[in-house]
Design an enzyme around this catalytic site. Structure first.
Site, PDB file in Angstrom:
ATOM      1  N   SER A 124     -21.937  -8.637 -11.384  1.00 42.84           N
ATOM      2  CA  SER A 124     -21.916  -8.955  -9.963  1.00 42.84           C
ATOM      3  C   SER A 124     -20.728  -8.294  -9.285  1.00 42.84           C
ATOM      4  O   SER A 124     -19.651  -8.139  -9.895  1.00 42.84           O
ATOM      5  CB  SER A 124     -21.795 -10.476  -9.827  1.00 42.84           C
ATOM      6  OG  SER A 124     -21.436 -10.816  -8.517  1.00 42.84           O
ATOM      7  N   TYR A 149     -17.808 -18.815 -12.368  1.00 42.40           N
ATOM      8  CA  TYR A 149     -18.987 -17.945 -12.419  1.00 42.40           C
ATOM      9  C   TYR A 149     -18.532 -16.484 -12.473  1.00 42.40           C
ATOM     10  O   TYR A 149     -18.950 -15.707 -13.341  1.00 42.40           O
ATOM     11  CB  TYR A 149     -19.882 -18.182 -11.196  1.00 42.40           C
ATOM     12  CG  TYR A 149     -20.915 -17.084 -11.011  1.00 42.40           C
ATOM     13  CD1 TYR A 149     -22.016 -16.998 -11.854  1.00 42.40           C
ATOM     14  CD2 TYR A 149     -20.770 -16.114 -10.014  1.00 42.40           C
ATOM     15  CE1 TYR A 149     -22.944 -15.971 -11.715  1.00 42.40           C
ATOM     16  CE2 TYR A 149     -21.689 -15.088  -9.865  1.00 42.40           C
ATOM     17  CZ  TYR A 149     -22.771 -15.024 -10.721  1.00 42.40           C
ATOM     18  OH  TYR A 149     -23.688 -13.995 -10.576  1.00 42.40           O
ATOM     19  N   LYS A 153     -18.707 -13.498 -15.549  1.00 35.62           N
ATOM     20  CA  LYS A 153     -19.270 -12.141 -15.445  1.00 35.62           C
ATOM     21  C   LYS A 153     -18.243 -11.119 -15.941  1.00 35.62           C
ATOM     22  O   LYS A 153     -18.563 -10.209 -16.685  1.00 35.62           O
ATOM     23  CB  LYS A 153     -19.659 -11.831 -13.989  1.00 35.62           C
ATOM     24  CG  LYS A 153     -20.866 -12.609 -13.503  1.00 35.62           C
ATOM     25  CD  LYS A 153     -22.119 -12.233 -14.278  1.00 35.62           C
ATOM     26  CE  LYS A 153     -23.298 -13.090 -13.952  1.00 35.62           C
ATOM     27  NZ  LYS A 153     -24.433 -12.950 -14.855  1.00 35.62           N
TER      28      LYS A 153
END
Ligand code: NAD
Ligand code: UFG
Length: 337
Positions: A124, A149, A153
């Site tokens: 992302s 989150y 990643k």
């Protein structure tokens, strides 16, 4: 060629399965249906005329996952499965690290055990954090992630790069997605978040279809042309096609590559509101409210590496993204249940 798609019934995964099947790949899907419906499998079949092999498996269950590799001669893996709600990850970090890190480690272990050396990973733009000025280039590396989150990643990216250093046969493509929106033109698959959406376009879609009264615009004092946040919105079908290009690339190269997938163009929240109104004929009432913590002014890609290495360029414009979002929402007002 047989491709294992983890999270293949989710928003991006289901569109990628369609593009893979249309390009002649065999597809095996692993999904635990945490954030998707088994009906998506029927929808993929309705679109492509082919029904992928499906395993309802949690990637945290390493034995069950290993069994998929025992039963199938897998040539490559596209790894979408994971949790993705930024705010939720702040409240329950352990659950996020467990799923997004342990789940991934299980997968990489199964791949290594079965000599599967082609991997595409869903990363992302969030890994750029708020340290750089857009357009973001892959060579900038990592910014400061602001939530578990995003950190999950970044950690996955680092793990994959270490695996590629240790295994010279590994070919990994780490795709940094910008903001995927829209839906398949059939209206059969798309994004159907439970409850009140966190993301801009799913929220606007609910306003357009009368499920929510108005949009809250999170701040109009950013350092952008109209003061609202600027993002790089990419049609999910374009993003899905980038995965086909990435898997093809992975069969011809070795090592790990990080590649942005975006259009290179930034639109503000108010640009998206007016594009949605124009594309659908629906009025989107909005109110300006406080900034959302953690949001940045501007986030858009430098997409040149994607064109150079994958030969991939996005085709669909913002109007098409809005039209397809609305079409899906009209046809599936309660999502795919
Ligand atoms: P999604 O939630 O729609 O799809 C993820 C799928 O994975 C779901 O079907 C879910 O049921 C499944 N899943 C989750 N945990 C699992 C587990 N332990 N075992 C098996 N299946 C599991 O999300 P999406 O929008 O399609 O995103 C796909 C990937 O792309 C995710 O890794 C996400 O973090 C990443 N990504 C998404 C965006 C975005 O804006 N949508 C942006 C950047 C990166
Ligand atoms: N916004 C609003 N109102 C809303 C929702 C969003 O004004 O109700 C604004 C935000 O402030 C931001 C823009 O719309 O300026 C886009 O917000 P989104 O929540 O749609 O997307 P983000 O860029 O914040 O985050 C998304 C994903 C992340 C991912 C990131 C980069 O949610 O998981 O893109 O890929 F990390």
């Amino acid at each position: 060629m047989k491709i294992l798609v983890t999270g293949g019934l989710g928003f991006i995964g289901s569109h990628a399965c369609v593009e893979l099947l249309d390009s002649g790949y065999e597809v095996v899907i692993v999904d635990n249906l945490y954030n998707s419906s088994i009906k998506v499998l029927d929808r993929i079949e309705m679109i492509t005329g082919q029904r992928p092999l499906f395993y309802e498996i949690d990637i945290l269950n390493k034995d069950a996952l290993n069994n998929v590799f025992e039963e199938n001669d897998i040539d490559g893996v596209i790894h979408f499965a994971g949790y993705k709600a930024v705010g939720e990850s702040v409240s329950i970090p352990l659950v996020y690290y467990q799923n997004n890190i342990t789940g991934s480690l299980n997968l990489y272990e199964c791949m290594e055990k079965h000599g599967v050396n082609n991997l595409i990973f869903s990363s992302s733009a969030t890994v750029y954090g708020n340290n750089f000025k857009a357009p973001f280039k892959e060579e900038y590396g990592y910014g400061t992630t602001t939530n578990p989150y995003g950190t999950s990643k970044m950690m996955n990216e680092m793990i994959i790069q270490d695996l590629a250093k240790a295994n010279k046969d590994l070919s990994a493509v780490i795709l940094r997605y910008f903001n995927p929106i829209g839906a398949h033109s059939s209206g059969l698959i798309g994004e159907s978040p439970n409850g009140i959406p966190n993301n801009l376009v799913p929220y606007i879609a609910k306003v357009a279809t009368g499920k929510l009264a108005y949009l809250n615009v999170f701040g109009n004092d950013y350092n952008t042309a109209d003061g609202t946040g600027v993002r790089d919105y990419i049609h999910v079908v374009d993003l899905a096609k980038a995965h086909v290009s990435a898997i093809e690339y992975s069969f011809k190269h070795k090592g790990a590559e990080v590649i942005n997938v975006g259009t290179g163009v930034g639109y503000s929240v108010l640009d998206v509101v007016s594009a949605y109104e124009k594309a659908t004929g629906q009025k989107i009432p909005y109110v300006i409210c406080e900034r959302r913590p953690g949001d940045i002014d501007s986030c858009f890609a430098d997409p040149s590496k994607c064109l150079e290495l994958l030969g991939f360029k996005t085709e669909k414009n913002l109007e098409q993204m809005c039209k397809d979002s609305y079409n899906f929402m009209e046809k599936n007002p309660d999502g795919i249940k």
